[in-house]
Design an enzyme around this catalytic site. Structure first.
Site, PDB file in Angstrom:
ATOM      1  N   PHE A 136      62.055  26.346  32.847  1.00 27.94           N
ATOM      2  CA  PHE A 136      63.533  27.694  32.667  1.00 27.94           C
ATOM      3  C   PHE A 136      63.465  28.480  34.069  1.00 27.94           C
ATOM      4  O   PHE A 136      61.804  28.855  34.440  1.00 27.94           O
ATOM      5  CB  PHE A 136      63.171  28.852  31.845  1.00 27.94           C
ATOM      6  CG  PHE A 136      64.545  29.352  31.980  1.00 27.94           C
ATOM      7  CD1 PHE A 136      66.307  29.478  31.436  1.00 27.94           C
ATOM      8  CD2 PHE A 136      64.915  31.084  32.895  1.00 27.94           C
ATOM      9  CE1 PHE A 136      67.061  29.711  32.195  1.00 27.94           C
ATOM     10  CE2 PHE A 136      65.853  31.462  33.230  1.00 27.94           C
ATOM     11  CZ  PHE A 136      66.833  31.042  32.554  1.00 27.94           C
ATOM     12  N   ASP A 221      55.816  28.579  39.735  1.00 22.10           N
ATOM     13  CA  ASP A 221      57.510  29.888  39.062  1.00 22.10           C
ATOM     14  C   ASP A 221      56.368  30.736  38.033  1.00 22.10           C
ATOM     15  O   ASP A 221      56.222  30.438  37.033  1.00 22.10           O
ATOM     16  CB  ASP A 221      58.246  29.155  38.485  1.00 22.10           C
ATOM     17  CG  ASP A 221      59.726  29.959  37.381  1.00 22.10           C
ATOM     18  OD1 ASP A 221      59.001  31.318  37.935  1.00 22.10           O
ATOM     19  OD2 ASP A 221      59.899  29.743  37.127  1.00 22.10           O
ATOM     20  N   LYS A 250      60.658  39.579  37.917  1.00 22.33           N
ATOM     21  CA  LYS A 250      59.938  40.369  36.531  1.00 22.33           C
ATOM     22  C   LYS A 250      59.233  41.379  36.602  1.00 22.33           C
ATOM     23  O   LYS A 250      59.645  42.416  37.326  1.00 22.33           O
ATOM     24  CB  LYS A 250      59.662  39.346  35.395  1.00 22.33           C
ATOM     25  CG  LYS A 250      61.031  38.309  35.437  1.00 22.33           C
ATOM     26  CD  LYS A 250      60.591  37.766  34.003  1.00 22.33           C
ATOM     27  CE  LYS A 250      61.593  36.972  33.135  1.00 22.33           C
ATOM     28  NZ  LYS A 250      62.355  37.928  32.677  1.00 22.33           N
TER      29      LYS A 250
HETATM   30  C1  LIG Z   1      59.890  31.404  34.181  1.00 23.38           C
HETATM   31  C2  LIG Z   1      61.278  32.195  34.888  1.00 23.38           C
HETATM   32  N1  LIG Z   1      61.654  31.863  36.140  1.00 23.38           N
HETATM   33  C3  LIG Z   1      63.231  32.038  36.268  1.00 23.38           C
HETATM   34  C4  LIG Z   1      63.210  33.103  35.914  1.00 23.38           C
HETATM   35  C5  LIG Z   1      64.707  33.727  36.313  1.00 23.38           C
HETATM   36  O1  LIG Z   1      64.568  34.971  37.186  1.00 23.38           O
HETATM   37  P1  LIG Z   1      66.171  36.126  37.161  1.00 23.38           P
HETATM   38  O2  LIG Z   1      66.662  36.090  35.522  1.00 23.38           O
HETATM   39  O3  LIG Z   1      65.270  36.959  37.199  1.00 23.38           O
HETATM   40  O4  LIG Z   1      66.643  35.345  37.864  1.00 23.38           O
HETATM   41  C6  LIG Z   1      62.727  33.423  34.527  1.00 23.38           C
HETATM   42  C7  LIG Z   1      64.249  34.526  33.470  1.00 23.38           C
HETATM   43  O5  LIG Z   1      63.207  34.316  32.754  1.00 23.38           O
HETATM   44  C8  LIG Z   1      61.183  32.865  34.032  1.00 23.38           C
HETATM   45  O6  LIG Z   1      61.114  33.196  32.824  1.00 23.38           O
END
Ligand SMILES: Cc1ncc(COP(=O)(O)O)c(C=O)c1O
Length: 400
Positions: A136, A221, A250
């Site tokens: 994700f 990520d 986050k």
């Molecule tokens: C690993 C990862 N990447 C990207 C995101 C996306 O972040 P945002 O919701 O701040 O756009 C998330 C959100 O859950 C995530 O867990």
């Protein structure tokens, strides 16, 4: 007139399905709803409230900045952004930082940079993006298509081309996909939304070696795994495998919206003036808060505390499981922990979330079969004990 949950259905786009209660106040790892009911927060705003609610250092940084300067755009730079960039550079492999507002935007920047740099260095054909199934990476159209969960990207029309997927932790499958036309590989060192699945160390190292061999950029990520959650500031440091580009969000803002993309000077130079941007990126309020977050988290005490607390959580979950066997596995690193439901309780994570909230503890799910814990990194012993006791009551009720 008091606002109720019904107002959500009346006024809000129905893309979320929030709980029936409305939180109104928080302090450390406790939250209270409109009726005054108290909850222990093991959800942490989905791994966001890294220092709990209303941490004095963050309230101090935010209010100080709020009285000083809110926004100037990227036509000008500003001191909180420069200070935060310096702190991130000092603490990591990176030489350069790009600020934005969310995890999706940090990944969007990472992917755009990787493709741009690869194409400029090696030609138009070097644009392939490799990503893991069940990953994700956010909800912008590029990032959601790169994410390995078609349920989130289907139904929005034609997808960007040149994205290929392989099974996470399967180095042979990855080896079969990567080639000299690969621009980049994007991976979560711990898959969060995909079920709290940590990478195998040998797999991550193998991916690193193959990326180097094929001149492909490795993007980690760390939106969910970063900023202390693994017990190191970033999970790549826990594994000792260094990416070329890293995304953060986050926990970086501790509840204030901010995202960041980190990279080396060598790669950063391809995003020349005008190639990418966002109005709020490097916003002084967000950067002031994140500067305070990193000051508190990036200390030996807090990072060591994450590892101690990991053990407390895992022991506590195992103790509950000994009485009420609902979990087949407890996994994760630091304070990103997943408890996997046994066959007998498949697809029932949401039910446990609801019963847990009724019993005064907030937890998360990561897919329909995993209960996820992403509490504050400074959650204290009393909060852990009280929260786990409430979870035990919830699980007892669930199996009854
Ligand atoms: C690993 C990862 N990447 C990207 C995101 C996306 O972040 P945002 O919701 O701040 O756009 C998330 C959100 O859950 C995530 O867990």
């Amino acid at each position: 007139m008091a606002l109720t949950r019904a107002a959500f259905d009346q006024y809000m786009v129905p893309n979320y399905a929030p709980a029936a209660f409305i939180p109104v106040r928080g302090e450390a790892s406790r939250v209270w709803d409109q009726s005054g009911k108290e909850y222990i927060d093991f959800a942490g705003g989905i791994a966001v409230n890294s220092l709990g609610h209303c941490h004095p250092a963050l309230v101090g940084a935010l209010t100080k900045q709020a009285n000083q300067l809110w926004h100037v755009s990227n036509v000008f730079t500003n001191e909180p952004a420069l200070e935060l960039a310096q702190k991130l550079v000092d603490a990591t492999f990176a030489d350069k930082v790009f600020f934005c507002n969310s995890g999706a935007e940090a990944n969007e920047a990472a992917l755009k940079l990787a493709r741009r740099a690869a194409i400029e260095r090696f030609g138009e054909q070097k644009n392939k993006v490799i990503s893991a199934l069940s990953s994700f990476h956010g909800r912008t159209f590029f990032t959601v298509c790169v994410g390995g969960q078609p349920k989130y990207s289907d139904g929005f029309g034609p997808k960007p081309a040149g994205i290929e997927y392989f099974e996470y932790n399967n180095l042979e499958a990855f080896k079969a996909l990567i080639d000299d036309d690969t621009a980049c590989v994007i991976l979560e060192p711990i898959q969060g939304e995909g079920g709290v699945v940590p990478a195998d160390a040998a797999f991550l190292q193998g991916v690193r070696d193959l990326c180097t061999q094929h001149n492909a950029y490795l993007i980690f990520d760390e939106v969910q795994s970063g900023m202390g959650r693994s017990g190191s500031l970033f999970a790549y440091q826990e594994y000792g495998v260094v990416p070329d580009i890293l995304s953060s969000a986050k926990s970086l803002g501790g509840g204030f919206p901010i995202g960041a993309m980190l990279t080396t000077a060598e790669i950063a130079k391809y995003l020349v003036a005008g190639t990418h941007g966002t109005t709020y990126g490097g916003n002084p309020l967000a950067c002031a808060v994140a500067g305070a977050v990193i000051d508190v988290i990036n200390t030996p005490e807090v990072l060591a505390g994450v590892k101690t607390k990991h053990a407390q959580f895992v022991d506590g979950i195992h103790a509950i499981n000994a009485k009420y066997p609902v979990f087949s596995q407890v996994r994760g690193l630091g304070l990103l922990i997943g408890a996997v439901l046994t066959e007998a309780y498949q697809d029932r994570a949401k039910e446990i979330l609801n019963i847990a909230a009724q019993n005064g503890v907030m937890v998360l799910m990561a897919g329909p079969n995993v209960i996820r814990f992403a509490p504050s990194l400074v959650v204290n012993d009393e909060e852990i004990t009280t929260g786990l006791a409430r979870l035990e009551m919830a699980i007892a009720q669930f199996v009854a």
